[in-house]
Design an enzyme around this catalytic site. Sequence first.
Site, mmCIF file in Angstrom:
data_model
loop_
_atom_site.group_PDB
_atom_site.id
_atom_site.type_symbol
_atom_site.label_atom_id
_atom_site.label_comp_id
_atom_site.label_asym_id
_atom_site.label_seq_id
_atom_site.Cartn_x
_atom_site.Cartn_y
_atom_site.Cartn_z
ATOM 1 N N GLY A 53 -78.667 -3.296 52.241
ATOM 2 C CA GLY A 53 -77.455 -2.676 52.760
ATOM 3 C C GLY A 53 -77.888 -1.784 53.906
ATOM 4 O O GLY A 53 -78.806 -2.118 54.645
ATOM 5 N N SER A 55 -79.625 1.677 54.663
ATOM 6 C CA SER A 55 -80.418 2.652 53.908
ATOM 7 C C SER A 55 -79.945 4.091 54.073
ATOM 8 O O SER A 55 -79.987 4.865 53.120
ATOM 9 C CB SER A 55 -81.903 2.531 54.239
ATOM 10 O OG SER A 55 -82.139 2.715 55.613
ATOM 11 N N CYS A 82 -84.909 -5.074 50.904
ATOM 12 C CA CYS A 82 -84.482 -4.611 52.218
ATOM 13 C C CYS A 82 -84.276 -3.090 52.231
ATOM 14 O O CYS A 82 -85.247 -2.352 52.180
ATOM 15 C CB CYS A 82 -83.253 -5.396 52.672
ATOM 16 S SG CYS A 82 -82.987 -5.326 54.459
ATOM 17 N N HIS A 173 -84.556 -10.801 51.384
ATOM 18 C CA HIS A 173 -83.503 -10.881 50.365
ATOM 19 C C HIS A 173 -83.737 -12.050 49.403
ATOM 20 O O HIS A 173 -83.169 -13.122 49.585
ATOM 21 C CB HIS A 173 -82.132 -11.044 51.046
ATOM 22 C CG HIS A 173 -81.702 -9.842 51.792
ATOM 23 N ND1 HIS A 173 -80.926 -8.857 51.224
ATOM 24 C CD2 HIS A 173 -81.950 -9.445 53.063
ATOM 25 C CE1 HIS A 173 -80.712 -7.907 52.113
ATOM 26 N NE2 HIS A 173 -81.315 -8.238 53.238
ATOM 27 N N GLU A 175 -82.502 -12.530 46.612
ATOM 28 C CA GLU A 175 -81.269 -12.846 45.883
ATOM 29 C C GLU A 175 -80.404 -13.873 46.622
ATOM 30 O O GLU A 175 -79.438 -14.382 46.067
ATOM 31 C CB GLU A 175 -80.458 -11.572 45.608
ATOM 32 C CG GLU A 175 -79.782 -10.968 46.816
ATOM 33 C CD GLU A 175 -80.676 -10.161 47.739
ATOM 34 O OE1 GLU A 175 -80.148 -9.562 48.697
ATOM 35 O OE2 GLU A 175 -81.907 -10.109 47.532
#
Length: 192
Positions: A53, A55, A82, A173, A175
């Site tokens: 996202g 930070s 990330c 990432h 995911e």
Amino acid sequence: MGVKIGVLALQGDVAEHIAAFRECLADRPGSTVVQVRRVADLADLDALAMPGGESTTISRLIGKNGLYEPLIEFAGGVFATCAGMVLIADRVDDPRVRTLNLIPMHVARNAFGRQVDSREGYLDVAGLAEPFRAVFIRAPVATDVGPQVQVLARIPEGVAAVRRGRHMAFAFHPELGGDLRLHRMFLEGLEV
């Protein structure tokens, strides 16, 4: 035995982390994946995912929700991607980000430059037999890591994946894309 995974749900790609961990845990009866927004949500977790996202925004929201000390004291493993990698470092190149000091490393935010400079490619990761398709989105990199930190992957810009004890951090990432090998590696590390 069931595992309870929390996903820090303040900002970023929360749904993707929830889906990936749910798929990984589908064959483990009694396992759950929950959103974490408040201190009480950390109770009984075995691990926590800290998504990508922005930070500085996530850092501000952690402070606003009173989560800094509880996250620093959290006994479970942390799976950080990330912006999560930025947050669990002990040093970062942006004074607006308050880090959690969970992994001794210096992280450079947005090491790739602007959004247009984001990329994906195959990456050799220690512990995986085949390369991993890594998606880098305005990614950070570690420019320096402590001696007790295991480097799992490097790219020309710096260190892209690390492990320290039960914690793992990725500049990319994992995911995204459906390859759950790194999630499984993380879950196996919780059992050690």
